[in-house]
Design a protein around this motif. Structure first.
Motif, PDB file in Angstrom:
ATOM      1  N   LEU A   1       4.060  -6.227  -4.853  1.00 38.70           N
ATOM      2  CA  LEU A   1       3.975  -5.754  -3.465  1.00 38.70           C
ATOM      3  C   LEU A   1       2.675  -5.009  -3.161  1.00 38.70           C
ATOM      4  N   ASP A   2       1.816  -4.874  -4.151  1.00 33.53           N
ATOM      5  CA  ASP A   2       0.567  -4.114  -4.026  1.00 33.53           C
ATOM      6  C   ASP A   2       0.838  -2.677  -3.578  1.00 33.53           C
ATOM      7  N   LEU A   3       1.845  -2.058  -4.218  1.00 35.02           N
ATOM      8  CA  LEU A   3       2.106  -0.642  -3.978  1.00 35.02           C
ATOM      9  C   LEU A   3       1.050   0.155  -4.724  1.00 35.02           C
TER      10      LEU A   3
ATOM     11  N   GLY B   1       0.787  -1.226   0.000  1.00 32.18           N
ATOM     12  CA  GLY B   1       0.000   0.000   0.000  1.00 32.18           C
ATOM     13  C   GLY B   1       0.821   1.279   0.000  1.00 32.18           C
ATOM     14  N   SER B   2       2.136   1.149  -0.088  1.00 34.45           N
ATOM     15  CA  SER B   2       3.032   2.310  -0.033  1.00 34.45           C
ATOM     16  C   SER B   2       3.091   3.059  -1.361  1.00 34.45           C
ATOM     17  N   ILE B   3       3.741   4.226  -1.295  1.00 30.36           N
ATOM     18  CA  ILE B   3       4.129   4.981  -2.479  1.00 30.36           C
ATOM     19  C   ILE B   3       5.644   4.807  -2.619  1.00 30.36           C
ATOM     20  N   TRP B   4       6.116   4.569  -3.841  1.00 28.62           N
ATOM     21  CA  TRP B   4       7.525   4.272  -4.093  1.00 28.62           C
ATOM     22  C   TRP B   4       8.138   5.421  -4.881  1.00 28.62           C
ATOM     23  N   VAL B   5       9.267   5.910  -4.407  1.00 30.73           N
ATOM     24  CA  VAL B   5      10.017   6.981  -5.062  1.00 30.73           C
ATOM     25  C   VAL B   5      11.273   6.368  -5.685  1.00 30.73           C
TER      26      VAL B   5
ATOM     27  N   SER C   1      -0.903   3.949  -9.663  1.00 27.08           N
ATOM     28  CA  SER C   1      -0.854   5.343 -10.086  1.00 27.08           C
ATOM     29  C   SER C   1       0.598   5.730 -10.359  1.00 27.08           C
ATOM     30  N   VAL C   2       0.795   6.604 -11.345  1.00 26.40           N
ATOM     31  CA  VAL C   2       2.150   6.997 -11.737  1.00 26.40           C
ATOM     32  C   VAL C   2       2.253   8.513 -11.774  1.00 26.40           C
TER      33      VAL C   2
END
Length: 111
Positions: free
Chosen positions: A62-64, A43-47, A89-90
């Motif tokens: 990972l279901d990000l 559920g995170s946001i990845w940078v 989302s991107v």
């Protein structure tokens, strides 16, 4: 917990598309895919600066909920199509990863 739309607006991100305007509690910043696979929370946001198809694969596994591509790197059409299929989302930005993570932290998003 801020929603993705709020994060995008407050940081000044270029939204390629927003799949679901979900609340984000956690984030992770790393360009080494194996580290992301072992440490990012669901559920995170990845940078990241990476914009290849492996990013979508790892985010999906990972279901990000979202990926922020930093430092002026751009996602190609294939990347965007697959991310949309996987409901990821991107966002893109010219800002560097350090600045983006600092702003995420100010919004209450933790590691």
């Amino acid at each position: 917990m801020p929603k993705l739309s709020e994060i995008s607006e407050k940081i000044g991100l270029n939204s390629k598309f927003l799949c679901e305007d979900v609340n984000i509690k956690n984030g992770y910043c790393c360009d080494l895919l194996s580290e992301v696979m072992g440490k990012a929370k669901e559920g995170s946001i990845w940078v990241t600066v990476h914009n290849n198809m492996n990013v979508v694969a790892v985010a999906s596994m990972l279901d990000l909920k979202a990926v922020i591509i930093t430092e002026g790197h751009k996602a190609n059409d294939e990347f965007l199509k697959k991310a949309k299929e996987e409901s990821i989302s991107v966002f893109e930005t010219n800002k560097d990863s350090f600045d983006v993570v600092g702003k995420l932290f100010e919004l209450g998003i933790k590691g």
